[in-house]
Design an enzyme around this catalytic site. Structure first.
Site, PDB file in Angstrom:
ATOM      1  N   CYS A  82      39.150  68.199  48.025  1.00 53.40           N
ATOM      2  CA  CYS A  82      39.032  66.805  47.563  1.00 53.40           C
ATOM      3  C   CYS A  82      38.892  65.843  48.736  1.00 53.40           C
ATOM      4  CB  CYS A  82      40.243  66.439  46.719  1.00 53.40           C
ATOM      5  SG  CYS A  82      40.495  64.682  46.471  1.00 53.40           S
ATOM      6  N   CYS A 101      43.776  63.772  49.921  1.00 52.81           N
ATOM      7  CA  CYS A 101      45.143  64.019  50.400  1.00 52.81           C
ATOM      8  C   CYS A 101      45.135  64.942  51.618  1.00 52.81           C
ATOM      9  CB  CYS A 101      45.980  64.665  49.306  1.00 52.81           C
ATOM     10  SG  CYS A 101      46.430  63.549  47.985  1.00 52.81           S
ATOM     11  N   CYS A 148      45.817  64.458  39.048  1.00 51.44           N
ATOM     12  CA  CYS A 148      45.964  64.061  40.442  1.00 51.44           C
ATOM     13  C   CYS A 148      47.450  63.813  40.693  1.00 51.44           C
ATOM     14  CB  CYS A 148      45.142  62.796  40.698  1.00 51.44           C
ATOM     15  SG  CYS A 148      45.477  62.071  42.297  1.00 51.44           S
ATOM     16  N   GLN A 179      47.983  45.899  45.826  1.00 52.70           N
ATOM     17  CA  GLN A 179      48.604  47.019  46.530  1.00 52.70           C
ATOM     18  C   GLN A 179      48.769  48.218  45.597  1.00 52.70           C
ATOM     19  OE1 GLN A 179      49.736  47.214  49.751  1.00 52.70           O
ATOM     20  NE2 GLN A 179      49.239  45.134  50.396  1.00 52.70           N
ATOM     21  N   GLU A 198      41.596  33.563  50.865  1.00 49.01           N
ATOM     22  CA  GLU A 198      41.087  34.849  50.375  1.00 49.01           C
ATOM     23  C   GLU A 198      39.592  34.689  50.072  1.00 49.01           C
ATOM     24  OE1 GLU A 198      41.944  38.107  49.612  1.00 49.01           O
ATOM     25  OE2 GLU A 198      39.957  38.225  48.718  1.00 49.01           O
ATOM     26  N   ASP A 253      46.948  39.863  56.706  1.00 47.23           N
ATOM     27  CA  ASP A 253      46.935  41.192  56.083  1.00 47.23           C
ATOM     28  C   ASP A 253      45.479  41.571  55.814  1.00 47.23           C
ATOM     29  OD1 ASP A 253      47.501  43.492  54.693  1.00 47.23           O
ATOM     30  OD2 ASP A 253      48.282  42.487  52.907  1.00 47.23           O
ATOM     31  N   CYS A 298      46.737  47.919  57.352  1.00 48.34           N
ATOM     32  CA  CYS A 298      46.613  49.239  56.710  1.00 48.34           C
ATOM     33  C   CYS A 298      45.756  50.155  57.569  1.00 48.34           C
ATOM     34  CB  CYS A 298      46.040  49.089  55.304  1.00 48.34           C
ATOM     35  SG  CYS A 298      44.464  48.248  55.270  1.00 48.34           S
TER      36      CYS A 298
HETATM   37  N1  SAH Z   1      47.627  40.330  51.209  1.00 51.37           N
HETATM   38  C1  SAH Z   1      47.081  40.927  50.005  1.00 51.37           C
HETATM   39  C2  SAH Z   1      45.686  41.510  50.184  1.00 51.37           C
HETATM   40  C3  SAH Z   1      45.453  42.404  51.339  1.00 51.37           C
HETATM   41  S1  SAH Z   1      43.925  43.284  51.314  1.00 51.37           S
HETATM   42  C4  SAH Z   1      48.037  41.942  49.430  1.00 51.37           C
HETATM   43  O1  SAH Z   1      49.012  42.326  50.055  1.00 51.37           O
HETATM   44  O2  SAH Z   1      47.826  42.367  48.289  1.00 51.37           O
HETATM   45  C5  SAH Z   1      42.854  42.301  52.227  1.00 51.37           C
HETATM   46  C6  SAH Z   1      42.266  41.145  51.470  1.00 51.37           C
HETATM   47  O3  SAH Z   1      41.441  40.435  52.396  1.00 51.37           O
HETATM   48  C7  SAH Z   1      41.363  41.504  50.293  1.00 51.37           C
HETATM   49  O4  SAH Z   1      41.803  40.815  49.148  1.00 51.37           O
HETATM   50  C8  SAH Z   1      39.974  41.019  50.719  1.00 51.37           C
HETATM   51  O5  SAH Z   1      39.200  40.528  49.644  1.00 51.37           O
HETATM   52  C9  SAH Z   1      40.323  39.920  51.701  1.00 51.37           C
HETATM   53  N2  SAH Z   1      39.314  39.594  52.717  1.00 51.37           N
HETATM   54  C10 SAH Z   1      38.442  40.425  53.330  1.00 51.37           C
HETATM   55  N3  SAH Z   1      37.729  39.759  54.265  1.00 51.37           N
HETATM   56  C11 SAH Z   1      38.161  38.485  54.258  1.00 51.37           C
HETATM   57  C12 SAH Z   1      37.823  37.335  55.016  1.00 51.37           C
HETATM   58  N4  SAH Z   1      36.888  37.387  55.954  1.00 51.37           N
HETATM   59  N5  SAH Z   1      38.480  36.192  54.766  1.00 51.37           N
HETATM   60  C13 SAH Z   1      39.442  36.130  53.811  1.00 51.37           C
HETATM   61  N6  SAH Z   1      39.810  37.202  53.050  1.00 51.37           N
HETATM   62  C14 SAH Z   1      39.180  38.358  53.275  1.00 51.37           C
END
Ligand code: SAH
Length: 445
Positions: A75, A78, A157, A281, A331, A376, A403
């Site tokens: 797969c 994992c 899964c 998440q 965002e 993030d 991540c």
């Molecule tokens: N902090 C959130 C999302 C993290 S994932 C949480 O913990 O759930 C990263 C996010 O960044 C996604 O939602 C994606 O759409 C956004 N993203 C990606 N590129 C971006 C950019 N250039 N400016 C603003 N947001 C962006």
């Protein structure tokens, strides 16, 4: 290619592949762990390294275990199912430390032990599987075999919420009965491409997304009625149209076929609406540890102005706003942005502003003082525009939630002339895979 060599694994790559040094070359090999020697078939060469397949193992690592999932070796989802969970956590911490040293040029980075789960199985709240036909013409769903459009069928899964398996099975049965054509990746013909299932941890909500090539496919009404009858636990069904010939799963057009079109779930006491295409998440238990770890670093006094960058459906910013003076959340995804506004309303939070746009553009045009920036970003990390604005605006405290340890290390290197890295906490939001989350605190020098 095709040659078989005998080699010993000395390390694990960032993708979770065994690293074997052979004469002057490096071979990456799935399912091979440090200390193990194997006969390896060389499969292909890409970006300066060879990729191989284990033909015969000569000795086993003491960390090797019998995997629950029998298809985990093909797969590819994992990488660590065959490793004890204790060893997985050790390798994840090592991945973060190695990246910070190798890419971030930070000597002796003080990386804390990775925080794991009590039960590292069945944790994911989202599964997305392609539908298609096997060579005999039977409808199948599962995952794509590496570098091909062949679908390897999968019944269960072991990292996905257990409710998904029987729904997928019944979708397949209904498709067969109702003769709904499944998509053919090679010809581009057919209707149903993917099924995505999202489950809620704290609510009885469950979303099924049917990714199709055309809107209002024939028999749609009967199909949805029959599916809901079989699975009354489904609270919403959404059709997402993706007619493009790409690897991207979701398209831009959406239609609600049943229910509200979103599910709700909660994190640290706040409730969030989540649409089909919003980022959310995937590990509902670990996300609470992740956010708490990140927000505890702020040491709130109810007078902080905070920027929550890359904010998804506003989760981190909304939780932070309960203890801050004001939060700005930026965002880029419009659906997630809309969800974020609804989420503030449903949680009665008013000291937060949501901006839909690029994080770098927004912060560079921001007027006023920011006490803390929480960032993030997605796996590809942040960009120079965003990072150089942090430097120019002399932001005192940055909390970087990442991540991807390699892009984290690259971005920290960029910031390091001006910032000290004072806290590094890896958290295992993705057991059985090589992925890891990391919370870092950077303070202005
Ligand atoms: N902090 C959130 C999302 C993290 S994932 C949480 O913990 O759930 C990263 C996010 O960044 C996604 O939602 C994606 O759409 C956004 N993203 C990606 N590129 C971006 C950019 N250039 N400016 C603003 N947001 C962006």
């Amino acid at each position: 290619m095709g040659k078989i060599i005998k080699g010993t694994c000395t390390d694990i790559s960032s993708e979770g592949k065994g690293v074997v040094k052979y004469v002057k070359d490096i071979i990456f090999c799935d399912g091979l762990f440090p200390g193990e020697t194997a006969d390896i078939e060389i499969m292909y060469h890409r970006a300066g390294v060879y990729f191989g397949k284990v033909k015969k193992l000569h000795n086993l690592s003491p960390d090797r275990i019998e995997p629950k999932c029998k298809v985990c070796t093909i797969c590819g989802g994992c990488q660590y199912q065959q490793l004890s969970y204790r060893a997985q956590l050790i390798y994840k911490r090592k991945r973060v430390k190695d990246a910070l040293e190798r890419i971030g040029h930070l000597k002796d980075a003080d990386v804390l032990p990775c925080i794991g789960m009590d039960n590292p199985y069945y944790y994911r709240n989202k599964i997305q599987v392609p539908f298609g036909k096997d060579k005999k013409g039977n409808v199948v769903y599962g995952f794509f075999k590496e570098n091909s459009h062949d679908i390897i069928p999968i019944k269960k899964c072991y990292i996905e919420n257990e409710k998904a398996a029987s729904i997928l099975w019944d979708i397949k049965e209904l498709i067969k009965q109702m003769k709904i054509p499944v998509y053919n990746e090679d010809s581009g013909r057919g209707i149903l491409r993917y099924v995505l299932i999202r489950t809620s941890y704290h609510y009885e909500d469950l979303m099924v997304v049917l990714v199709t090539t055309e809107l209002n496919f024939p028999g749609q009404r009967n199909f949805v009625d029959a599916l809901i009858k079989k699975h009354p636990e489904i609270t919403t069904v959404v059709e997402n149209v993706n007619s493009r010939h790409t690897n991207v799963i979701l398209g831009n057009k959406e239609k609600i076929l049943y229910g509200k079109g979103y599910i709700q779930d909660s994190i640290l006491g706040l409730t969030f609406n989540i649409s089909a295409s919003s980022f959310y998440q995937v590990n509902p238990k670990q996300v609470e540890i992740l956010y708490k770890t990140a927000l505890d670093l702020i040491d709130f006094h109810h007078n902080e102005v905070v920027l929550d960058a890359y904010s998804g459906v506003g989760t981190i910013g909304l939780i932070a706003s309960q203890n801050a003076k004001k939060v700005y959340s930026v965002e880029i995804n419009t659906d997630a942005h809309k969800n974020a506004i609804e989420n503030a309303k449903r949680n009665n939070i008013e000291n937060i502003e949501f901006i839909c746009g690029d994080a770098g553009e927004y912060i560079s045009s921001f007027v006023g003082d920011l006490d803390v920036v929480i960032m993030d970003p997605p796996r590809k990390g942040s960009d120079e525009k965003f990072l150089s604005t942090l430097i120019n605006k002399k932001i005192k405290k940055i909390i970087y939630v990442s991540c991807d340890p390699e892009t984290l290390a690259r971005d920290i290197k960029f910031l390091s002339p001006y910032y000290s890295l004072t806290y590094i906490q890896p958290i295992d939001n993705f057991p059985m895979t090589a992925h890891v989350e990391t919370v870092c605190l950077l303070t202005r020098k």
